[in-house]
Design an enzyme around this catalytic site. Structure first.
Site, PDB file in Angstrom:
ATOM      1  N   ASP A  76      -2.516   6.222   0.712  1.00  0.00           N
ATOM      2  CA  ASP A  76      -1.190   6.201   1.336  1.00  0.00           C
ATOM      3  C   ASP A  76      -1.136   5.149   2.429  1.00  0.00           C
ATOM      4  O   ASP A  76      -1.944   5.160   3.351  1.00  0.00           O
ATOM      5  CB  ASP A  76      -0.873   7.582   1.910  1.00  0.00           C
ATOM      6  N   ASP A 100       7.815   3.279   2.359  1.00  0.00           N
ATOM      7  CA  ASP A 100       6.783   4.294   2.244  1.00  0.00           C
ATOM      8  C   ASP A 100       6.298   4.493   0.815  1.00  0.00           C
ATOM      9  O   ASP A 100       7.093   4.718  -0.087  1.00  0.00           O
ATOM     10  CB  ASP A 100       7.345   5.609   2.782  1.00  0.00           C
TER      11      ASP A 100
END
Length: 457
Positions: free
Chosen positions: A331, A122
């Site tokens: 993101d 992530d």
């Protein structure tokens, strides 16, 4: 050590302080690349053969909304606490992550001898952690727990060290080890010892890469909404404990990825480090990475959006402590693109005026703007949407980057609201990023986009 040349087993991972910087030997000059695997790929342990593209989009939309709430709360807490915390501690809020909101897997192995690990990758978090034995009060996981006592390279960190002070909540263990506790936003709990260990990757060159003395969390107690297929998490964010920051100068503080189209879930993407992560070419555009709080997140400055030549001005942050001109986060773990209400409504209005198809309601209630393509099928035309970032970086989204098939014969704008409150945060999601080679250079604080067919990169 070192980038060893003997073969080591692959581990699946669902995508510092100077005294603990790892050494990469040949990798520091040559760079290396590893695979990223989408959670919906047949190669993923989370793959559901019964799922459809539209059902996956619905599920991803819910994960995107959850992730946006996490970002908003983390930023709010970081700003409201900035008067009490030194700026170096601004990355303390990664522990609010909801574990089930991630999209990508990557490969890695841990310890000596190596053990397979299943965890999350992530760009929106920092800490690397895995579940360790003994773990009597832990969420159930499919893979065996990592046993630190079976590894000759495992070491705990003292509670009196700088790495321990970076953690949001830490204390001294029975032997002065650095003990951490995270209370997640969904009331999940993770506790354990901050430690160092050798982490390795099977690079796409076929030459395994080993990274010694990497800081990570060895979790011995956990509870919450974790998936049984996950054994931990690897943070690729901008904070000091992330894998990227720990590798630091050994990879030139550079990494990149290239995500294939959502419809190509069988394709793997690449996560590149060092010289392999340099993005260049005549069609590449570069924009500054904006320093923000928390420093985990990668903030950009979005100046305006254009739809078929019609420009929409984007609101700037109004908070006095907002990152200077940083109004959107890029993101990889958020599927959809989220915009503030005013900007989204203007974009939708311009799309409506540019599309001649009949508007319909999304039967799943996820998207605001949808069209009936039953009469035109694959020949249906939708406008290009350009995101204009600071520094003159125009990122042109093709139809596949901005529109998704929400249901049979229904195509929707793949952008949703991030909210109407002053603290809502926009996110440039991974559908918009697909088929762009995206390079992060944290030494020069720049982000580069280059349109690319990621399935052939």
């Amino acid at each position: 050590m070192t980038c060893s040349s003997y073969h080591l087993p692959i581990a699946l991972l669902i995508l510092s302080v100077a005294s603990h910087l790892p050494i990469l030997a040949w990798c520091s000059s040559n760079g290396f690349s590893i695979e990223l695997i989408h959670r919906d790929s047949p190669k993923s342990p989370l793959y559901d053969p019964k799922s459809t593209y539209s059902s996956r989009i619905r599920a991803a939309a819910e994960r995107s909304r959850s992730r946006a709430i996490y970002f908003r709360d983390a930023i709010h807490k970081s700003r409201s606490s900035s008067s009490a915390l030194p700026m170096d501690d601004a990355d303390n809020f990664y522990s609010e992550i909801t574990p089930n909101t991630f999209e990508y897997l990557m490969s890695f192995y841990l310890g000596t001898p190596t053990k397979k690990i299943l965890a999350i990758a992530d760009t929106g978090s920092d800490l690397i952690w895995v579940q360790c034995a003994p773990c009597n009060e832990c969420y159930s996981q499919t893979a065996p727990l990592f046993d630190p006592q079976a590894s000759s390279t495992y070491k705990t960190i003292s509670c009196n060290t700088d790495p321990c002070s970076i953690l949001p909540q830490s204390s001294c263990g029975p032997s002065l080890q650095c003990y951490y506790q995270y209370g997640y936003g969904d009331r999940s709990i993770v506790e354990g010892y901050l430690s160092t260990e050798t982490i390795g990757f099977d690079s796409t060159s076929g030459r395994p890469v080993q990274i010694p003395t990497t800081l990570f969390g060895c979790t011995h107690q956990s509870n919450g909404t974790f998936d049984k297929n996950d054994a931990g998490l690897v943070g690729l964010g901008g904070g000091k404990l992330s894998l990227i920051r720990q590798l630091g100068s050994t990879i030139g503080s550079k990494f990149s990825y290239c995500l294939p189209s959502s419809t190509q879930t069988s394709e793997t993407s690449k996560l590149n480090f060092g010289s392999n992560a340099v993005v260049s070419g005549s069609n590449a555009v570069t924009t500054p990475l904006i320093s923000g709080s928390p420093d985990t997140f990668y903030f950009l400055s979005l100046e305006h959006i254009s739809v078929a030549g019609k420009t929409v001005t984007v609101e700037k942050p109004t908070q006095t402590k907002a990152p200077a001109q940083g109004n959107i986060i890029i993101d990889s773990g958020t599927t959809l693109t989220l915009l503030d209400d005013n900007t989204l409504q203007s974009v939708e209005s311009n799309v409506k005026s540019s599309v001649s198809l009949s508007q319909v309601t999304d039967p799943n209630g996820v998207f605001n703007l949808c069209f009936d393509v039953s009469g035109s099928g694959a020949s249906a035309k939708f406008p290009e949407i350009t995101f204009q970032f600071s520094g003159g970086a125009s990122v042109v989204l093709q139809q596949s980057n901005a529109f998704v098939e929400a249901s049979q014969n229904i195509v929707c704008l793949a952008m949703v609201s991030s909210g109407s409150t002053p603290d809502s945060i926009s996110i440039f999601g991974n559908i918009a990023q697909q088929n762009f080679h995206i390079g992060y250079d944290l030494s020069s604080m720049q982000l580069t986009f280059a349109p690319t067919n990621c399935s052939t990169l």
